[in-house]
Design a protein around this motif. Sequence first.
Motif, PDB file in Angstrom:
ATOM      1  N   LEU A  39     -33.867  -9.247 -22.599  1.00  4.46           N
ATOM      2  CA  LEU A  39     -33.466  -9.026 -21.202  1.00  4.46           C
ATOM      3  C   LEU A  39     -32.298  -8.053 -21.096  1.00  4.46           C
ATOM      4  N   TRP A  40     -31.365  -8.150 -22.011  1.00  2.00           N
ATOM      5  CA  TRP A  40     -30.162  -7.322 -21.946  1.00  2.00           C
ATOM      6  C   TRP A  40     -30.531  -5.841 -21.941  1.00  2.00           C
ATOM      7  N   THR A  41     -31.480  -5.479 -22.769  1.00  2.84           N
ATOM      8  CA  THR A  41     -31.906  -4.079 -22.838  1.00  2.84           C
ATOM      9  C   THR A  41     -32.831  -3.710 -21.684  1.00  2.84           C
ATOM     10  N   LEU A  42     -33.805  -4.567 -21.395  1.00  2.58           N
ATOM     11  CA  LEU A  42     -34.800  -4.255 -20.364  1.00  2.58           C
ATOM     12  C   LEU A  42     -34.168  -4.083 -18.988  1.00  2.58           C
ATOM     13  N   MET A  43     -33.230  -4.949 -18.652  1.00  2.00           N
ATOM     14  CA  MET A  43     -32.624  -4.872 -17.323  1.00  2.00           C
ATOM     15  C   MET A  43     -31.750  -3.632 -17.169  1.00  2.00           C
ATOM     16  N   GLN A  44     -31.201  -3.145 -18.260  1.00  2.00           N
ATOM     17  CA  GLN A  44     -30.324  -1.980 -18.171  1.00  2.00           C
ATOM     18  C   GLN A  44     -31.076  -0.652 -18.240  1.00  2.00           C
ATOM     19  N   LYS A  45     -32.422  -0.725 -18.296  1.00  2.84           N
ATOM     20  CA  LYS A  45     -33.196   0.501 -18.183  1.00  2.84           C
ATOM     21  C   LYS A  45     -33.040   1.103 -16.788  1.00  2.84           C
ATOM     22  N   ASP A  46     -32.794   0.214 -15.800  1.00  3.86           N
ATOM     23  CA  ASP A  46     -32.437   0.692 -14.470  1.00  3.86           C
ATOM     24  C   ASP A  46     -30.953   1.014 -14.478  1.00  3.86           C
ATOM     25  N   GLU A  47     -30.588   2.142 -13.921  1.00  8.93           N
ATOM     26  CA  GLU A  47     -29.182   2.562 -13.958  1.00  8.93           C
ATOM     27  C   GLU A  47     -28.275   1.544 -13.287  1.00  8.93           C
ATOM     28  N   ASP A  48     -28.737   0.974 -12.176  1.00 10.26           N
ATOM     29  CA  ASP A  48     -27.970  -0.061 -11.481  1.00 10.26           C
ATOM     30  C   ASP A  48     -28.720  -1.376 -11.625  1.00 10.26           C
ATOM     31  N   PHE A  49     -28.255  -2.229 -12.532  1.00  7.81           N
ATOM     32  CA  PHE A  49     -28.935  -3.499 -12.781  1.00  7.81           C
ATOM     33  C   PHE A  49     -28.323  -4.643 -11.971  1.00  7.81           C
ATOM     34  N   SER A  50     -27.368  -4.334 -11.085  1.00 10.51           N
ATOM     35  CA  SER A  50     -26.674  -5.391 -10.347  1.00 10.51           C
ATOM     36  C   SER A  50     -27.624  -6.202  -9.469  1.00 10.51           C
ATOM     37  N   CYS A  51     -28.761  -5.601  -9.071  1.00 15.63           N
ATOM     38  CA  CYS A  51     -29.712  -6.310  -8.212  1.00 15.63           C
ATOM     39  C   CYS A  51     -30.333  -7.507  -8.934  1.00 15.63           C
ATOM     40  N   TYR A  52     -30.267  -7.518 -10.252  1.00 13.77           N
ATOM     41  CA  TYR A  52     -30.847  -8.611 -11.023  1.00 13.77           C
ATOM     42  C   TYR A  52     -29.903  -9.813 -11.137  1.00 13.77           C
ATOM     43  N   LEU A  53     -28.662  -9.654 -10.661  1.00 14.85           N
ATOM     44  CA  LEU A  53     -27.647 -10.692 -10.828  1.00 14.85           C
ATOM     45  C   LEU A  53     -27.072 -11.090  -9.482  1.00 14.85           C
ATOM     46  N   SER A  54     -26.890 -12.379  -9.272  1.00  7.27           N
ATOM     47  CA  SER A  54     -26.384 -12.860  -7.985  1.00  7.27           C
ATOM     48  C   SER A  54     -24.874 -12.749  -7.883  1.00  7.27           C
ATOM     49  N   ASP A  55     -24.181 -12.824  -9.012  1.00  7.60           N
ATOM     50  CA  ASP A  55     -22.716 -12.824  -9.014  1.00  7.60           C
ATOM     51  C   ASP A  55     -22.152 -12.036 -10.192  1.00  7.60           C
ATOM     52  N   GLY A  56     -23.004 -11.260 -10.822  1.00 15.52           N
ATOM     53  CA  GLY A  56     -22.594 -10.510 -12.006  1.00 15.52           C
ATOM     54  C   GLY A  56     -22.982 -11.173 -13.305  1.00 15.52           C
ATOM     55  N   LEU A  57     -23.250 -12.487 -13.252  1.00 18.56           N
ATOM     56  CA  LEU A  57     -23.595 -13.246 -14.456  1.00 18.56           C
ATOM     57  C   LEU A  57     -24.955 -13.928 -14.328  1.00 18.56           C
ATOM     58  N   HIS A  58     -25.125 -14.683 -13.249  1.00 19.84           N
ATOM     59  CA  HIS A  58     -26.347 -15.467 -13.072  1.00 19.84           C
ATOM     60  C   HIS A  58     -27.438 -14.638 -12.400  1.00 19.84           C
ATOM     61  N   LEU A  59     -28.683 -14.950 -12.726  1.00 18.61           N
ATOM     62  CA  LEU A  59     -29.805 -14.192 -12.201  1.00 18.61           C
ATOM     63  C   LEU A  59     -29.952 -14.365 -10.693  1.00 18.61           C
ATOM     64  N   SER A  60     -30.247 -13.279 -10.007  1.00 15.34           N
ATOM     65  CA  SER A  60     -30.555 -13.298  -8.585  1.00 15.34           C
ATOM     66  C   SER A  60     -32.039 -13.608  -8.418  1.00 15.34           C
ATOM     67  N   THR A  61     -32.507 -13.656  -7.176  1.00 17.00           N
ATOM     68  CA  THR A  61     -33.938 -13.846  -6.927  1.00 17.00           C
ATOM     69  C   THR A  61     -34.748 -12.753  -7.618  1.00 17.00           C
ATOM     70  N   LYS A  62     -34.282 -11.520  -7.507  1.00 19.06           N
ATOM     71  CA  LYS A  62     -34.984 -10.409  -8.152  1.00 19.06           C
ATOM     72  C   LYS A  62     -34.915 -10.520  -9.672  1.00 19.06           C
ATOM     73  N   GLY A  63     -33.787 -10.972 -10.190  1.00 23.74           N
ATOM     74  CA  GLY A  63     -33.648 -11.147 -11.626  1.00 23.74           C
ATOM     75  C   GLY A  63     -34.559 -12.233 -12.166  1.00 23.74           C
ATOM     76  N   ASN A  64     -34.672 -13.327 -11.436  1.00 22.62           N
ATOM     77  CA  ASN A  64     -35.586 -14.393 -11.837  1.00 22.62           C
ATOM     78  C   ASN A  64     -37.026 -13.905 -11.817  1.00 22.62           C
ATOM     79  N   SER A  65     -37.381 -13.142 -10.789  1.00 21.42           N
ATOM     80  CA  SER A  65     -38.745 -12.596 -10.702  1.00 21.42           C
ATOM     81  C   SER A  65     -39.015 -11.632 -11.847  1.00 21.42           C
ATOM     82  N   PHE A  66     -38.004 -10.847 -12.199  1.00 18.71           N
ATOM     83  CA  PHE A  66     -38.138  -9.911 -13.318  1.00 18.71           C
ATOM     84  C   PHE A  66     -38.411 -10.671 -14.609  1.00 18.71           C
TER      85      PHE A  66
END
Length: 210
Positions: free
Chosen positions: A147-174
């Motif tokens: 996950l660490w590598t895959l999520m950072q393929k997008d330049e801005d991966f903040s959408c995958y995290l709700s607070d910078g640490l825990h997964l957001s809705t989009k992060g969970n779906s990913f």
Amino acid sequence: GWSCAMPCVCFRRCDVVNRGFSGYNTRWAKVILPRLMGKSTAAERTVAVTIFFGANDSALKDVNPQQHVPLEEYTANLTSMVHYLKSIDISKDRIILITPPPLQESAWEKECLAKGDKLNRRNATTGEYAQACVRVARDCGTEVLDLWTLMQKDEDFSCYLSDGLHLSTKGNSFLVGQLWSYLEKRLSALPPLLPYWRDVDPQDPEASLL
């Protein structure tokens, strides 16, 4: 989270059992794993087991010593858990290690400051633990979802995290989407546990369901 979404993609093929523990690290998980899965577990009916740790282990020792686990111990703990699963007849091809996701430091620092704490994690440090997880999977012959590598393929991966640490809705779906790529072939080969509702005979449901 993602574990609650998995039954939607595994419907009537298998049950999804969530044994997540908020705030836990591998040091504690290694101790309780035999309580969660023992030798009485029907190994031949287990499709997959995921092990998803590292975000807490990688907490900075000087700021968060309670959750921090040294990198070498983290590696040993993951290896120990894989070996335990193998000892209860969960074959290595059914074990999936998941690395911690990346850390969005500015967002997580705001959360820490709001609680009167300092930033207690760094993305570079989390990356070291993610790389260790990948190495354990390679050495043990298991699957790994990086996950660490895959999520950072997008330049801005903040959408995958709700607070910078825990997964957001989009992060969970990913995560669900990525994990499904590992499970789809295995699950598609399984017979349905129960029929689709339109296939149930309303006059004689027992004939369809028993």
